[in-house]
Design a protein around this motif. Structure first.
Motif, PDB file in Angstrom:
ATOM      1  N   TYR A  17       0.832  -1.209   0.000  1.00 48.27           N
ATOM      2  CA  TYR A  17       0.000   0.000   0.000  1.00 48.27           C
ATOM      3  C   TYR A  17       0.866   1.257   0.000  1.00 48.27           C
ATOM      4  O   TYR A  17       0.618   2.192  -0.774  1.00 48.27           O
ATOM      5  N   LEU A  18       1.875   1.281   0.839  1.00 51.59           N
ATOM      6  CA  LEU A  18       2.716   2.469   0.936  1.00 51.59           C
ATOM      7  C   LEU A  18       3.487   2.747  -0.350  1.00 51.59           C
ATOM      8  O   LEU A  18       3.855   3.889  -0.630  1.00 51.59           O
ATOM      9  N   ALA A  19       3.731   1.711  -1.138  1.00 43.33           N
ATOM     10  CA  ALA A  19       4.486   1.882  -2.383  1.00 43.33           C
ATOM     11  C   ALA A  19       3.604   2.246  -3.567  1.00 43.33           C
ATOM     12  O   ALA A  19       4.090   2.855  -4.539  1.00 43.33           O
ATOM     13  N   GLY A 183       9.040 -11.833  -1.626  1.00 46.67           N
ATOM     14  CA  GLY A 183       8.131 -10.975  -0.880  1.00 46.67           C
ATOM     15  C   GLY A 183       7.592  -9.826  -1.708  1.00 46.67           C
ATOM     16  O   GLY A 183       8.011  -9.593  -2.837  1.00 46.67           O
ATOM     17  N   VAL A 184       6.669  -9.095  -1.096  1.00 43.16           N
ATOM     18  CA  VAL A 184       6.053  -7.944  -1.770  1.00 43.16           C
ATOM     19  C   VAL A 184       6.142  -6.718  -0.861  1.00 43.16           C
ATOM     20  O   VAL A 184       6.228  -6.854   0.362  1.00 43.16           O
ATOM     21  N   PRO A 185       6.156  -5.537  -1.485  1.00 36.86           N
ATOM     22  CA  PRO A 185       6.118  -5.284  -2.921  1.00 36.86           C
ATOM     23  C   PRO A 185       7.511  -5.436  -3.532  1.00 36.86           C
ATOM     24  O   PRO A 185       8.514  -5.023  -2.942  1.00 36.86           O
ATOM     25  N   THR A 186       7.564  -6.026  -4.693  1.00 40.19           N
ATOM     26  CA  THR A 186       8.816  -6.133  -5.432  1.00 40.19           C
ATOM     27  C   THR A 186       8.595  -5.646  -6.852  1.00 40.19           C
ATOM     28  O   THR A 186       7.691  -6.130  -7.538  1.00 40.19           O
ATOM     29  N   PHE A 194      13.688  -5.302  -7.073  1.00 40.30           N
ATOM     30  CA  PHE A 194      13.845  -4.206  -6.117  1.00 40.30           C
ATOM     31  C   PHE A 194      12.742  -4.378  -5.077  1.00 40.30           C
ATOM     32  O   PHE A 194      11.598  -3.998  -5.310  1.00 40.30           O
ATOM     33  N   PHE A 195      13.097  -4.968  -3.942  1.00 45.44           N
ATOM     34  CA  PHE A 195      12.113  -5.327  -2.922  1.00 45.44           C
ATOM     35  C   PHE A 195      11.900  -4.176  -1.945  1.00 45.44           C
ATOM     36  O   PHE A 195      12.851  -3.603  -1.412  1.00 45.44           O
ATOM     37  N   GLY A 196      10.640  -3.867  -1.705  1.00 44.84           N
ATOM     38  CA  GLY A 196      10.304  -2.923  -0.652  1.00 44.84           C
ATOM     39  C   GLY A 196       9.974  -1.531  -1.152  1.00 44.84           C
ATOM     40  O   GLY A 196      10.441  -1.092  -2.198  1.00 44.84           O
ATOM     41  N   GLN A 197       9.155  -0.832  -0.358  1.00 50.09           N
ATOM     42  CA  GLN A 197       8.777   0.528  -0.706  1.00 50.09           C
ATOM     43  C   GLN A 197       9.952   1.496  -0.605  1.00 50.09           C
ATOM     44  O   GLN A 197       9.893   2.604  -1.145  1.00 50.09           O
ATOM     45  N   ASP A 198      11.038   1.074   0.022  1.00 49.45           N
ATOM     46  CA  ASP A 198      12.212   1.944   0.162  1.00 49.45           C
ATOM     47  C   ASP A 198      13.257   1.715  -0.924  1.00 49.45           C
ATOM     48  O   ASP A 198      14.378   2.224  -0.830  1.00 49.45           O
TER      49      ASP A 198
END
Length: 215
Positions: A17-19, A183-186, A194-198
């Motif tokens: 959601y954050l991404a 995992g997600v989000p990727t 590129f894994f993660g909202q960061d």
């Protein structure tokens, strides 16, 4: 030439959601097509995941997601109801799951129509943005409408073609793992995950190296 990236995503993932709104912003600012590829949450793929994890994991995750949301000025609240029925005290996943299967299948049906990202963006704001009873009334219908979709059509397809959609969702998970993550989000661009909202800014940097231009 329009570049393409795949985004692997789950309705139960707060980091997804954050991404999501930033994925949308990328498609609006750059000549980029994001292919939304839905997967089932870990709670479905690995029901004992939460019970096996360190006791601090869940508490820290909740602290972190609200911190990130506040930092980024994104509305966030615990989902009501949770897309996954789970006993928070014991972390045990319920055998009966009334929401996540239809929801994910509808997402995949939206992806068939090249509207998966739009559907994910609108529906995740309902689930994680503080809308109580997101599954009731006209909430989902209006969210689908904002995404340019018809909720009755998506729901009918999710029920009638459940096996076919589940096969596509399973293929998404296999493709995610083949790209090097689970995992997600990727976001996957040219077979690089590129894994993660960061990691969105780093993904953008890499795409610019491959010729990504503003639209």
């Amino acid at each position: 030439m329009t570049l393409q990236a795949d985004v692997y995503w789950s309705f139960r993932s707060p980091y997804s959601y954050l991404a999501t709104r930033r994925y949308v912003e990328l498609t609006e600012k750059y000549d980029l097509q994001v292919n939304q590829r839905f997967v089932y949450p870990l709670a479905i793929r690995e029901p004992d995941f939460f019970e096996k994890n360190h006791p601090n994991w869940l508490g820290y995750t909740f602290k972190d997601i609200f911190r990130v949301a506040q930092f980024m000025d994104i509305p966030m609240a615990p989902p009501n109801p949770d897309p996954i029925v789970q006993d928070i005290a014991t972390r045990k996943i319920a055998a009966e799951q009334p929401f996540i299967f239809e929801l994910t299948r509808m997402g995949q049906a939206a992806s068939r129509r090249k509207k998966g990202l739009e559907f994910a963006n609108e529906v995740s704001q309902l689930i994680w943005g503080g809308s109580a009873g997101w599954n009731e009334g006209e909430h989902l219908a209006k969210a689908a409408g904002r995404a340019g979709l018809d909720i009755d059509e998506l729901r009918s397809e999710a029920n009638i073609q459940s096996e076919e959609l589940d096969a596509e969702i399973a293929d998404n998970q296999k493709a995610l793992e083949a790209a090097g993550h689970w995992g997600v989000p990727t976001l996957v661009f040219e077979n690089e995950p590129f894994f993660g909202q960061d990691r969105i800014e780093i993904a953008l940097w890499r795409m610019k190296q491959s010729g990504l231009r503003e639209s």
